[in-house]
Scaffold this motif. Structure first.
Motif: not given
Lengths: 294, 366
Positions: A194, A200, B98-99, B101-102, B150
């Motif tokens: 991800d 992190r 989540y990806s 957000k990262v 993504r």
């Protein structure tokens, strides 16, 4: 279906519980009850009779500046040593979990300190942190007067914190490492896919998932810092200089067995017990909410 | 959309080598399934494409860029894991997003994209739930959503259906297929289930012992298996293999106890071969018929539409799939008719396919 043994008569069940109840009663409730009784009386130092004084013992303790100093010292000791022991253990466990070279070696080595009795390790630290010889002597040579736990209360406090933390780093490390290893590797890999980097991933995935362990260790470390500190204080500082390291558990001993004030010491034990109970309840009420149980 | 080029890739751990020089070209938009038994190196290969395993030797390129030294996040791949690997402390929406957000996508856009993905996967009503409150199929869909959001160049699937029950597996299989048609992203899917592999693949890669045995469409691999391993691994029940020796006018099977009159197979007389025949290609005939092998019925498995008949051929196990309305009883004697056109020959020593004959060789009259 859970298998559960049931007894036709409740008396049979009680019989099975009796040995355990007997032990708890003999070694916990009886002494604790005695302490409560003594704290409400004035005991003669050489035995033979006592006088009922109600809450007088508590009044005199709580109005003593020495006692408040002892409470403050205990809280400072608990906060810093717990923080230090847990933080260092967390970092070490996180690194070990990443399987860095030699991680098998420190997994074993880091567990040993917990197996050492407090007075023994205190004696070792007394030598290690002595101002006149060893490592700290070198520091003192560079900055004269920098380190003297015999005269400076802060230095003395730092010494006992260092010794206590050193012991509990090993203990905390085992639990943290087990918690990290219980996190499925695929979760970390999924986070890597991800786009999450090492740091992190630690904060977003690993840290939240080990919160049950962090909470458990917090309760244990704080409780132990009030109790297990006795041997360290006794050998390293004897509560000095000028009561700077006279932690509650040590003051109970010195007032009771050196000062022969049994009643005052009993009252102090009750207060220490209540303090630990209150702190534990506080932790369960306010910190446990932030824990993610799986 | 990206092509993947794998050149002579190897993987070794401290003492053992698990992938031995794999070469593979995956065209952009293809759905490729890597099939093989457990321990054949298929997952390792997938994880090397993903960047979760270091590549010991050779080169992997995605879209023309060599990715050997790139971190997983720099490769543009998304992966669906076998056990889903959902973050247990995050809600479905947080898991999917989540990806983003990262990557620092603003909250408003994030919500919008999560909603869009949830709509496709029918996850909208459960966006606030934690993974523990979801069923296996729903978790599977969340894992898909996490990969989809993504908009990756490449989708990687590591046995994503093996934790589901049979019915759900069939359903998810067609959903994955539909999703691929819709997104048209290059996909690599690893499985040990040959039915899954046959139904999903545009192209099938069969691996064994860290090597690629054969690459082709599912049809090609079924019809012309390149090795004895592929022949027995693909197809259920497995292809029957009988060891034999080539003779002038036929095959001597099972150490000479049986003879099968076969027109010259174009193999040297005396060559040791393994003759393969699919259970579906065998016909049951009356015992003693011309050119048939007699065998004793061991067991009959009723499948409704047909049955699998296991027979004993001088101690060798042999199976026949028939849809005809024959119901031989256990212990009965039956005749097995095998057409030369359906036979596959493999070298007894190397297991490699031997076919120099059939169509090219005229069948001599007897």
């Amino acid at each position: 279906m859970e298998k559960r043994v049931t007894f036709s008569r409740w008396t049979v069940g009680i019989l099975f519980a009796v040995p355990q109840l007997l032990l708890i009663f003999t070694f916990f409730y009886w002494p604790a009850g005695q302490a409560v009784y003594w704290s409400l009386t004035l005991q003669q130092p050489w035995g033979g009779g006592n006088i009922w004084v109600g809450l007088d013992n508590f009044r005199s303790i709580l109005s003593s500046a020495d006692y408040w100093n002892s409470i403050t010292a205990s809280l400072v000791f608990a906060a810093i040593s717990t923080g230090l022991a847990m933080f260092i253990a967390l970092v070490l466990a996180a690194l070990t979990d990443r399987q860095l070279a030699g991680s098998r070696f420190y997994r074993v080595v880091l567990i040993w300190p917990y197996g050492i009795a407090a007075p023994a390790l205190a004696l070792a630290f007394r030598f290690i942190l002595a101002p006149e010889a060893g490592f700290m002597a070198v520091v003192n040579r560079m900055w004269p007067g920098f380190w003297d736990p015999g005269l400076d209360g802060a230095d003395a406090m730092a010494s006992i914190i260092a010794a206590f933390s050193w012991k509990y780093v090993g203990y905390n490390f085992i639990f943290f490492l087990a918690a990290f290893q219980a996190i499925p590797r695929s979760l970390i890999e999924a986070a890597a896919m991800d786009g999450s980097g090492v740091i992190r991933r630690f904060w977003d995935i690993q840290f939240p998932l080990i919160t049950p362990t962090i909470f458990f260790l917090l309760v244990i470390n704080i409780t132990e810092s009030f109790q297990d500190s006795f041997g360290i204080v006794d050998i390293m500082t004897s509560g000095g200089p000028a009561n700077a390291t006279n932690l509650m558990v040590y003051k109970i001993y010195s007032d009771g067995f050196k000062g022969l004030d049994y009643s005052g010491a009993a009252a102090q034990s009750i207060i220490l017990m209540l303090l630990i109970v209150v702190l534990t309840i506080f932790q369960f009420r306010f910190i446990e909410r932030r824990v993610h149980y799986r | 959309m990206a092509s993947i080029t794998i050149r002579d890739v190897t993987k070794s751990y401290a003492k053992s080598q698990v992938v031995h020089g794999v070469d593979l070209d995956i065209a952009s938009g293809d759905f490729v399934v890597i099939l093989g038994p457990s321990g054949c190196g298929k997952s390792t290969l997938l994880r090397m494409i993903a960047g979760l395993e270091e590549i010991s030797g050779g080169e992997i390129a995605i879209d023309g860029t060599v990715v050997n030294r790139l971190e997983p996040r720099e490769r543009g791949c998304a992966m669906v894991f076998q056990n889903y690997a959902l973050y247990p402390h995050m809600s479905v929406a947080q898991n999917i997003g989540y990806s983003l957000k990262v990557a620092g996508v603003p909250a408003a856009e994030r919500t919008q994209r999560i909603q869009a993905v949830a709509r496709i996967l029918e996850l909208e009503p459960m966006l606030d739930r934690k993974p523990a409150a979801l069923s296996g199929g729903q978790r599977q869909r969340v894992a898909m959503g996490r990969a989809m959001i993504r908009e990756p160049k490449v989708f990687l699937f590591d046995e994503p259906l093996s934790n589901l029950d049979a019915k759900l597996r069939v359903q998810m299989r067609s959903e994955i297929r539909k999703l691929h048609r819709r997104l048209n992203a290059t996909s690599v899917f690893v499985t040990h289930d040959q039915v899954e592999a046959m139904t999903l693949a545009d192209r099938l890669v069969v691996m064994n012992g860290g090597r690629v045995e054969q690459v082709g469409t599912p049809g090609e691999i079924y019809k012309r298996p390149a090795s004895r391993f592929v022949a027995t691994f693909v197809g259920a029940p497995a292809m029957n293999i009988l060891e034999g020796v080539v003779e002038l006018d036929g095959l001597s099977l099972l150490g000479g106890s049986r003879r099968l009159p076969v027109p010259r197979v174009g193999l040297p007389v005396g060559a040791k071969v393994a003759m393969g025949i699919r259970p579906e290609a065998v016909r049951l005939v009356a015992p003693g018929s011309q050119g048939a092998l007699n065998a004793t019925v061991d067991l009959v498995e009723e499948l409704g539409a047909g049955r699998v008949i296991y027979v004993d051929l001088d101690g060798a196990a042999f199976s026949v799939v028939t849809s005809e309305t024959v119901h031989p009883a256990a212990g009965a004697t039956v005749g097995l008719k095998i057409s030369p056109d359906d036979m596959h020959f493999f070298s007894s020593e190397t297991g490699a396919r031997l076919d120099v004959f059939k169509a090219s060789m005229p069948v001599p009259a007897h």
